[in-house]
Structure formats: C-alpha cells, structure tokens
Scaffold this motif. Structure first.
Motif, PDB file in Angstrom:
ATOM      1  N   THR A   1     -30.194  32.109  44.624  1.00 56.00           N
ATOM      2  CA  THR A   1     -29.518  32.287  45.902  1.00 56.00           C
ATOM      3  C   THR A   1     -28.450  33.379  45.865  1.00 56.00           C
ATOM      4  OG1 THR A   1     -27.910  30.568  45.320  1.00 56.00           O
ATOM      5  CG2 THR A   1     -29.899  29.873  46.495  1.00 56.00           C
ATOM      6  N   ARG A   2     -28.233  33.986  44.683  1.00 54.56           N
ATOM      7  CA  ARG A   2     -27.184  34.996  44.583  1.00 54.56           C
ATOM      8  C   ARG A   2     -27.678  36.178  43.758  1.00 54.56           C
ATOM      9  NH1 ARG A   2     -21.718  32.672  42.486  1.00 54.56           N
ATOM     10  NH2 ARG A   2     -22.783  32.671  40.462  1.00 54.56           N
ATOM     11  N   PRO A   3     -27.827  37.368  44.367  1.00 56.02           N
ATOM     12  CA  PRO A   3     -28.271  38.539  43.604  1.00 56.02           C
ATOM     13  C   PRO A   3     -27.207  38.933  42.587  1.00 56.02           C
ATOM     14  CG  PRO A   3     -27.629  39.165  45.837  1.00 56.02           C
ATOM     15  CD  PRO A   3     -27.644  37.667  45.793  1.00 56.02           C
ATOM     16  N   ILE A   4     -27.637  39.647  41.565  1.00 55.34           N
ATOM     17  CA  ILE A   4     -26.741  39.956  40.459  1.00 55.34           C
ATOM     18  C   ILE A   4     -25.588  40.857  40.892  1.00 55.34           C
ATOM     19  CG2 ILE A   4     -28.088  41.944  39.653  1.00 55.34           C
ATOM     20  CD1 ILE A   4     -27.407  40.952  36.767  1.00 55.34           C
ATOM     21  N   ASP A   5     -25.822  41.765  41.845  1.00 57.65           N
ATOM     22  CA  ASP A   5     -24.734  42.635  42.306  1.00 57.65           C
ATOM     23  C   ASP A   5     -23.612  41.807  42.931  1.00 57.65           C
ATOM     24  OD1 ASP A   5     -26.149  44.800  41.439  1.00 57.65           O
ATOM     25  OD2 ASP A   5     -26.918  45.365  43.413  1.00 57.65           O
ATOM     26  N   THR A   6     -23.985  40.831  43.735  1.00 59.89           N
ATOM     27  CA  THR A   6     -22.979  39.955  44.350  1.00 59.89           C
ATOM     28  C   THR A   6     -22.250  39.162  43.286  1.00 59.89           C
ATOM     29  OG1 THR A   6     -24.323  39.761  46.350  1.00 59.89           O
ATOM     30  CG2 THR A   6     -22.622  38.101  46.013  1.00 59.89           C
ATOM     31  N   GLY A   7     -23.023  38.651  42.307  1.00 64.66           N
ATOM     32  CA  GLY A   7     -22.411  37.867  41.247  1.00 64.66           C
ATOM     33  C   GLY A   7     -21.427  38.679  40.416  1.00 64.66           C
ATOM     34  N   MET A   8     -21.754  39.928  40.128  1.00 57.12           N
ATOM     35  CA  MET A   8     -20.847  40.766  39.330  1.00 57.12           C
ATOM     36  C   MET A   8     -19.591  41.125  40.118  1.00 57.12           C
ATOM     37  SD  MET A   8     -23.629  43.119  37.284  1.00 57.12           S
ATOM     38  CE  MET A   8     -22.464  43.807  36.110  1.00 57.12           C
ATOM     39  N   GLU A   9     -19.741  41.285  41.415  1.00 54.22           N
ATOM     40  CA  GLU A   9     -18.568  41.537  42.252  1.00 54.22           C
ATOM     41  C   GLU A   9     -17.642  40.322  42.251  1.00 54.22           C
ATOM     42  OE1 GLU A   9     -17.518  42.404  46.971  1.00 54.22           O
ATOM     43  OE2 GLU A   9     -19.560  42.671  46.235  1.00 54.22           O
ATOM     44  N   LEU A  10     -18.242  39.127  42.347  1.00 51.34           N
ATOM     45  CA  LEU A  10     -17.438  37.899  42.291  1.00 51.34           C
ATOM     46  C   LEU A  10     -16.767  37.749  40.934  1.00 51.34           C
ATOM     47  CD1 LEU A  10     -19.839  35.371  44.086  1.00 51.34           C
ATOM     48  CD2 LEU A  10     -17.652  36.225  44.947  1.00 51.34           C
ATOM     49  N   LEU A  11     -17.464  38.123  39.872  1.00 53.67           N
ATOM     50  CA  LEU A  11     -16.886  38.040  38.531  1.00 53.67           C
ATOM     51  C   LEU A  11     -15.644  38.919  38.439  1.00 53.67           C
ATOM     52  CD1 LEU A  11     -16.896  37.240  35.550  1.00 53.67           C
ATOM     53  CD2 LEU A  11     -18.560  39.067  35.138  1.00 53.67           C
ATOM     54  N   CYS A  12     -15.734  40.154  38.920  1.00 52.14           N
ATOM     55  CA  CYS A  12     -14.577  41.055  38.889  1.00 52.14           C
ATOM     56  C   CYS A  12     -13.410  40.491  39.683  1.00 52.14           C
ATOM     57  CB  CYS A  12     -14.971  42.421  39.470  1.00 52.14           C
ATOM     58  SG  CYS A  12     -15.919  43.458  38.353  1.00 52.14           S
ATOM     59  N   ARG A  13     -13.694  40.034  40.880  1.00 48.93           N
ATOM     60  CA  ARG A  13     -12.638  39.559  41.761  1.00 48.93           C
ATOM     61  C   ARG A  13     -11.903  38.359  41.167  1.00 48.93           C
ATOM     62  NH1 ARG A  13     -15.033  37.446  47.027  1.00 48.93           N
ATOM     63  NH2 ARG A  13     -15.938  39.555  46.972  1.00 48.93           N
ATOM     64  N   ASN A  14     -12.671  37.392  40.645  1.00 53.27           N
ATOM     65  CA  ASN A  14     -12.043  36.178  40.118  1.00 53.27           C
ATOM     66  C   ASN A  14     -11.378  36.422  38.764  1.00 53.27           C
ATOM     67  OD1 ASN A  14     -12.714  33.813  42.020  1.00 53.27           O
ATOM     68  ND2 ASN A  14     -14.675  34.838  41.815  1.00 53.27           N
ATOM     69  N   ALA A  15     -11.989  37.269  37.932  1.00 49.94           N
ATOM     70  CA  ALA A  15     -11.364  37.589  36.648  1.00 49.94           C
ATOM     71  C   ALA A  15     -10.037  38.296  36.867  1.00 49.94           C
ATOM     72  CB  ALA A  15     -12.305  38.439  35.814  1.00 49.94           C
ATOM     73  N   SER A  16      -9.980  39.174  37.866  1.00 56.64           N
ATOM     74  CA  SER A  16      -8.730  39.860  38.190  1.00 56.64           C
ATOM     75  C   SER A  16      -7.654  38.869  38.606  1.00 56.64           C
ATOM     76  CB  SER A  16      -8.982  40.875  39.305  1.00 56.64           C
ATOM     77  OG  SER A  16      -7.769  41.480  39.712  1.00 56.64           O
ATOM     78  N   ALA A  17      -8.032  37.892  39.438  1.00 55.88           N
ATOM     79  CA  ALA A  17      -7.059  36.900  39.903  1.00 55.88           C
ATOM     80  C   ALA A  17      -6.564  36.000  38.774  1.00 55.88           C
ATOM     81  CB  ALA A  17      -7.689  36.055  41.006  1.00 55.88           C
ATOM     82  N   LEU A  18      -7.343  35.874  37.712  1.00 56.84           N
ATOM     83  CA  LEU A  18      -6.992  34.976  36.611  1.00 56.84           C
ATOM     84  C   LEU A  18      -6.426  35.723  35.405  1.00 56.84           C
ATOM     85  CD1 LEU A  18     -10.249  32.799  36.768  1.00 56.84           C
ATOM     86  CD2 LEU A  18      -7.962  32.078  37.500  1.00 56.84           C
ATOM     87  N   ALA A  19      -6.157  37.002  35.546  1.00 55.83           N
ATOM     88  CA  ALA A  19      -5.778  37.838  34.397  1.00 55.83           C
ATOM     89  C   ALA A  19      -4.552  37.308  33.664  1.00 55.83           C
ATOM     90  CB  ALA A  19      -5.541  39.277  34.851  1.00 55.83           C
ATOM     91  N   ARG A  20      -3.604  36.689  34.357  1.00 51.59           N
ATOM     92  CA  ARG A  20      -2.375  36.224  33.738  1.00 51.59           C
ATOM     93  C   ARG A  20      -2.450  34.771  33.274  1.00 51.59           C
ATOM     94  NH1 ARG A  20       1.062  39.808  31.577  1.00 51.59           N
ATOM     95  NH2 ARG A  20       1.430  41.590  32.974  1.00 51.59           N
ATOM     96  N   HIS A  21      -3.575  34.097  33.497  1.00 54.96           N
ATOM     97  CA  HIS A  21      -3.725  32.726  33.045  1.00 54.96           C
ATOM     98  C   HIS A  21      -4.002  32.702  31.536  1.00 54.96           C
ATOM     99  CE1 HIS A  21      -4.110  32.170  37.327  1.00 54.96           C
ATOM    100  NE2 HIS A  21      -4.182  30.865  37.200  1.00 54.96           N
ATOM    101  N   GLY A  22      -3.666  31.562  30.901  1.00 48.18           N
ATOM    102  CA  GLY A  22      -4.045  31.384  29.510  1.00 48.18           C
ATOM    103  C   GLY A  22      -5.545  31.499  29.333  1.00 48.18           C
ATOM    104  N   LEU A  23      -5.975  31.877  28.135  1.00 44.42           N
ATOM    105  CA  LEU A  23      -7.385  32.192  27.933  1.00 44.42           C
ATOM    106  C   LEU A  23      -8.277  30.980  28.187  1.00 44.42           C
ATOM    107  CD1 LEU A  23      -9.249  34.502  27.229  1.00 44.42           C
ATOM    108  CD2 LEU A  23      -9.128  33.814  24.823  1.00 44.42           C
ATOM    109  N   GLU A  24      -7.873  29.791  27.739  1.00 37.62           N
ATOM    110  CA  GLU A  24      -8.694  28.601  27.975  1.00 37.62           C
ATOM    111  C   GLU A  24      -8.802  28.316  29.466  1.00 37.62           C
ATOM    112  OE1 GLU A  24     -10.368  27.168  25.713  1.00 37.62           O
ATOM    113  OE2 GLU A  24      -9.485  28.151  23.983  1.00 37.62           O
ATOM    114  N   GLU A  25      -7.689  28.377  30.162  1.00 36.34           N
ATOM    115  CA  GLU A  25      -7.708  28.167  31.610  1.00 36.34           C
ATOM    116  C   GLU A  25      -8.503  29.266  32.297  1.00 36.34           C
ATOM    117  OE1 GLU A  25      -4.594  27.583  35.364  1.00 36.34           O
ATOM    118  OE2 GLU A  25      -3.841  28.027  33.336  1.00 36.34           O
TER     119      GLU A  25
END
Length: 618
Positions: free
Chosen positions: A515-539
């Motif tokens: 239900t999710r093409p890879i381009d959309t998934g990679m965009e979501l990965l970037c967006r969420n990883a950016s938002a979590l950049a300051r969180h501890g690694l486990e979190e």
C-alpha cells in the motif's frame, strides 16, 4: 352409436350413490339424517341404521378436540338457512370409536319432491393430508432448531479461530452462550501446574458484579477426587446436573467452590463440559439455567459437548503455535548478532519478521570488529521470508565475516569475493547488502567507507535534523554478476560523518509495502528521522518503527550514533554512554558481540587506519 340416457333410472342413481369415492350424507329441512352412503359409514365407523333420524350436527359435528360446536356456528347448517352452497377444510366428524376425523367438505341444498329443501353433504378423509402437514411442520421446526444450533456453532467457531489469546477467547465464548444456551457460564482451566485449577471467567447478564467476584484460583484437584467438575477435567465426558444433584451437600473442597456459583447466581440444572482435544483436557466450562428456563435436552448437551471439543482443539492449536513461535524466536535470536560496544560509538538494532507465525526471515544486520580494529556495519536481505531464507541469511553473513576479518582490503573487493563465494560454494539466492567500515581516530573525526550491492541507501541524519541518503557506492545484487559472467563491480564510497550524527541502515520492508510505494516510504523515513534526531538512540529506533509502522515484509534496522567531537580522545574523561553494557539488539543476550573478546575497546581507535585522504582533526 351412443347409449340411451339413463340418468333418471333409480338403479343408476343408487349405483352412483353407493359407489362414490366420497362420503355422502343427506338431511331433511331440519338437519336430520335421511341417507348415508357406504363410504360415509366406513369413514365414520357408524352403520347407517344407527345414524338415520338423528340430527347430523349433534351426532357428528365436532371441533379438533372432540368438543361440540354451537349450532349457530355450524357452517354446514347455514346452507339450510340461506340456500348458498359452502365448502371447507377445517372440520371434524365424530367417529363411532370416539376419535375425530378431519374432513374437507362441500354442502348444497337437496331438492326433495313435495318437501322443503334438505341438505346434501359430501366429504373426504383429510387425515392423511393433515398428518403430512403435521409432519412437514415438525420437519420445519426441527430444521429451524438445527439451523439455530448450527448458527451458534458457527459463531462459536469464528470466535475460537479469531484469537490466539486463550483467556480472551474463552471469555468471549462464555459471553456468547448467554442467553441462548445458558443464564450464566463459568470457565475453569488447568494452569499446567499439578492439580492446579483457575476460574478465568464467569458471565451472568443478570448479576455481572457477582460473576466477577467468583473468578480466581480453585481448590486442588487432588483434594476433590469425586467432584463433578473433576470428572469433566479428568476427561470423563460431559456431566449433567439436575436440581437433586445441586441440592446435595458438597463433600469436597472443589465441589463446594463449584456449588458457590449456584448459591450466588442460582440454577436448577447445569452441564459441565470438558475443553479437550485428542491429546489432553485443558479445562471445563459450566452452563446453567435458572428460573423458568427449561432443563437441558439431549440435543443441547450434544451441541455443548461439540463446542467443548472445538474450544479444546483451538486451545491445543494455540498452545502448539506458541511453542512453534518460541522455537522460531529462539532460533532467530541466535541467528541475529549482538552489537559490539566500541568506546563512545553507540549502536542499536531492531528486527521484525514478516510472518508473525514464523518469527523468522531473510533480513539481517551485523556489526563486528575487524583485525585492524575498525568497526564494520552490515545490513542485508536474502530473497525469502521463511526458515530457508534464514538459513541462507546465516550462510551469507558468515561468509562475509570470514572474508572481511583479516583482509585489509576496501569493501568493494570483499564484496566481489563474496559474490564469487555465493555463486560457487553456496545455494543461497540473490541478496542485497550494504557493507560499511567506520574509520577514524579516537575522538574523531570519522568517515564512513562503504559499498552497496543493490540495497536501499543508508540515511545520514545530522544532529540539527538535516537528512540525506548516501546514494554513492551502488553496484549489482549479490549472486548475479558471477552467475551471469557480467564482470560487474562495486565502487567504494566515502562520507565524512559529522559529530552527533546518526547513520541509519535498513531493509526495504521499512519503507515499502503493497500500500506504500518506496519513494513515499523513503520520504517518510527522512521526515521522521529528522524529527527524532535529538532523541536517544534507543528511543530513536523504537519511535521510528512506530511512526513508519512497516507491514508485509521483514524489517531489519541498524543505527549508529556518533559522539561529540573529542569525546573518547586521549585524555578525555567523558564516560562512554554505555560502558560495560552491551549495545541493545534483538539477539539472544547470552551471546557476546563478535570480535569483542579479540580486541578490547581501548584498542579500537588507536589501531584504526586513517587513510591519506582524511582531513586533519579540527
């Protein structure tokens, strides 16, 4: 030549009257019988001589119960009143033996010479058709009852296969049986400890509060050998209890606990049904009826026994599934790699299988120390999602470790050797992989040196939230170049890693689904990883999986978090983030990180090579 008309001849009329296949009665104007044909005599079992002169209605006409019908309600006599013919199909005549005969009839005026009109009544025996109607009604009633039972069994079966959570399944089962088959239900299970019984569910629509208070541990089976519940739990079959059984004084602790259900919730009859498969009994459930509800029939008891068998099979399947899942999970945790703890570098990994039942697949991550002290990181994906894929994964992973351990070669050459080894010494299918070295001095700076064999690119997440995919170093899938003699190669790639950055290695299951093409998934990965950049690694890892919510494929995730510049350098006293503790990973905790014993953490960066193209420390 036609015969002469003989309708008016008395002999012909008498022959017709006597030979007619229907009963005939004739009355005068007052309703008294003046004639009856032989057929009528046989049908009502009365000779004509004893009927003639009697009032036909008083002598013969009755209702279905054999009771007299008021004269004013007789539809047959109404013909004498208004002269209109009538017919009907719901009348009864009294036979000579006292039984009633259902008839269909037709009545009309009888013109008598020189007298007021009388009545002629023709009737047929309707008992055969009435019996057929009753039989059909009985069949329909039985069919409706069977359909209702099958509906209950079907609904119960749906509940039993809807969940592998046994307590939840049994609680739903107990609720389903009320009120159609019981006024209240109780479910008791064997815990697996010797003679230990637990009441996990009691359901009563009339008194839910009291029902909940009756749940909990029960007395030991060993102390109550003759109890009704024990008989069911020991596999003796379904046990029926009537009012006399329930009135007896309890003689064992378990019987007293069982009778406590009836003391609080009421009941005049009950059935105790074992929950069993062919191999074992898992428990029993009790159904009871109170008030004006009828006692249980044999058909209902058979249906309850069938439900108990179905529930037992579902419990057996759930138990076997749990055992299989435990074995598969143990195997997967043994195949997955513990992560090395290298001074101030932090690592974390996650793994999710595609098939929940198998808990095993072909995706993997790896991280280990090389002979030269460099830390490596690997993410890979072998074709398949089953036990065979996991075996191939372990084979490819171990070949890579052996090829990489003692060779101070760039990743591109190691990847080429691995491709040839897979082709010539293994039956492993094609695979994708990223193989990377983390190179640098103690305290930094650091550099990522990697090669990519057809795998999704690693993601670099800077401390401030900036993200970019490391798309260099791409080459063909493993197992394809050597097989097809393509002569392809894998280029080496380099990237300077900023302090406090995070590098995310992942398999395609994280970013791609039906239900999710890879381009959309990679965009979501970037967006969420950016938002979590300051969180501890486990979190960071846990939250990233939660937000992306991957489904339908195996997922392996490996993350590296770099320290601040200068942390871990000679003379720095900043404590390691997790010194003395293994980095978190899904691997079995009894395993140690590969290479950890061969090289102490203090040696790692002092022995790491610093290539000539490296910038000087800032």
């Amino acid at each position: 030549m036609s015969g002469a008309d003989r309708t008016g001849e008395p002999g012909v009329l008498r022959a017709v009257f006597d030979g007619l296949g229907a009963g005939i009665y004739a009355t005068d104007a007052t309703g008294r019988l003046i004639a009856a044909n032989p057929r009528a005599e046989r049908m009502v079992a009365r000779p004509a001589a004893r009927m003639l002169g009697h009032d036909m209605h008083d002598l013969l006409h009755r209702d279905a119960d054999g009771q007299r019908i008021p004269r004013e309600n007789c539809r047959m006599l109404q013909v004498l009143a208004d002269g209109r013919p009538r017919e009907g199909g719901d009348e009864y005549l009294l036979r000579g033996d006292g039984t009633t005969l259902p008839v269909i009839w037709s009545a009309a005026l009888l013109e008598l010479p020189g007298e007021p009109p009388g009545l002629v009544l023709a009737f047929h025996d309707f008992s055969v058709r009435r019996a057929a109607e009753r039989q059909t009604a009985a069949y329909l009633q039985a069919l409706e009852a069977l359909t209702a039972r099958l509906t209950v069994v079907s609904e119960v079966s749906s509940v039993l296969i809807s969940s592998l959570d046994i307590p939840r399944m049994l609680r739903k089962l107990g609720r389903m049986l009320v009120p159609d088959l019981a006024d209240w239900t109780a479910v008791d299970v064997l815990t697996g400890q010797p003679d230990e019984v637990l009441r996990i569910a009691v359901h009563s629509a009339a008194d839910p509060e009291a029902a909940g208070e009756l749940e909990g541990p029960l007395p030991s089976l060993a102390e109550s050998a003759g109890a009704d519940l024990v008989r069911a739990l020991r596999g003796a079959g379904t046990v029926s209890l009537d009012a006399a059984d329930l009135a007896r004084e309890p003689d064992t602790p378990l019987t007293a606990a069982h009778r406590g259900l009836f003391d609080r919730l009421g009941g005049h009859s009950a059935v105790v049904v074992p929950l069993h498969s062919r191999r074992r009994v898992f428990g029993a459930f009790t159904v009871a009826r109170t008030g004006d509800s009828p006692p249980y029939t044999e058909d209902e008891m058979m249906m309850l026994a069938d439900i108990g068998r179905r529930a037992g099979l579902a419990m057996d399947n759930a138990r076997l599934f749990d055992q299989q899942r435990h074995v598969a999970e143990t195997m997967q945790r043994q195949l997955l790699t513990p992560l090395p703890q290298v001074d101030h570098l932090q690592m974390a990994a996650r793994y999710r299988p595609a098939q929940v039942a198998a808990e095993i697949g072909g995706d993997w991550y790896d991280a280990f120390l090389l002979e030269d002290g460099v830390t490596t990181m690997v993410i890979g994906d072998v074709v398949g999602h089953d036990l065979q894929a996991a075996a191939h994964m372990a084979e490819v992973r171990n070949m890579l470790r052996a090829l990489a351990w003692d060779r101070r070669e760039p990743p591109s050459l190691i990847m080429r050797r691995l491709d040839e080894a897979m082709t010539n010494t293994s039956d492993a299918p094609m695979a994708t992989m990223v193989f990377a070295r983390i190179e640098g001095r103690e305290g930094g700076p650091w550099r990522l040196h990697w090669v990519n064999a057809g795998h999704p690119p690693p993601l670099l997440v800077e401390a401030g939230g900036g993200t970019r995919f490391l798309e260099a170093g791409h080459g063909p899938l493993l197992g394809m170049s050597a097989t097809l003699n393509l002569g392809l190669h894998w280029p080496d790639a380099y990237e300077d890693l900023p302090p406090e950055a995070t590098v995310v290695f992942y398999t395609d299951g994280l970013v791609e689904s039906r239900t999710r093409p890879i381009d959309t998934g990679m965009e979501l990965l970037c967006r969420n990883a950016s938002a979590l950049a300051r969180h501890g690694l486990e979190e960071f890892c846990d939250e990233l999986l939660e937000r992306l919510d991957p489904r339908g494929d195996d997922v392996a995730l490996l993350a590296l978090r770099l320290p601040r510049y200068g942390e871990g350098a000679p003379g720095d006293r900043t404590p390691s983030p997790s010194r003395g503790e293994p980095a978190h990973s899904p691997a079995d905790p009894s395993r140690s990180a590969p290479g950890a014993e061969a090289l102490g953490a203090e040696e790692v960066f002092t022995q790491a090579p610093h290539g000539a193209d490296r910038p000087p420390p800032p």
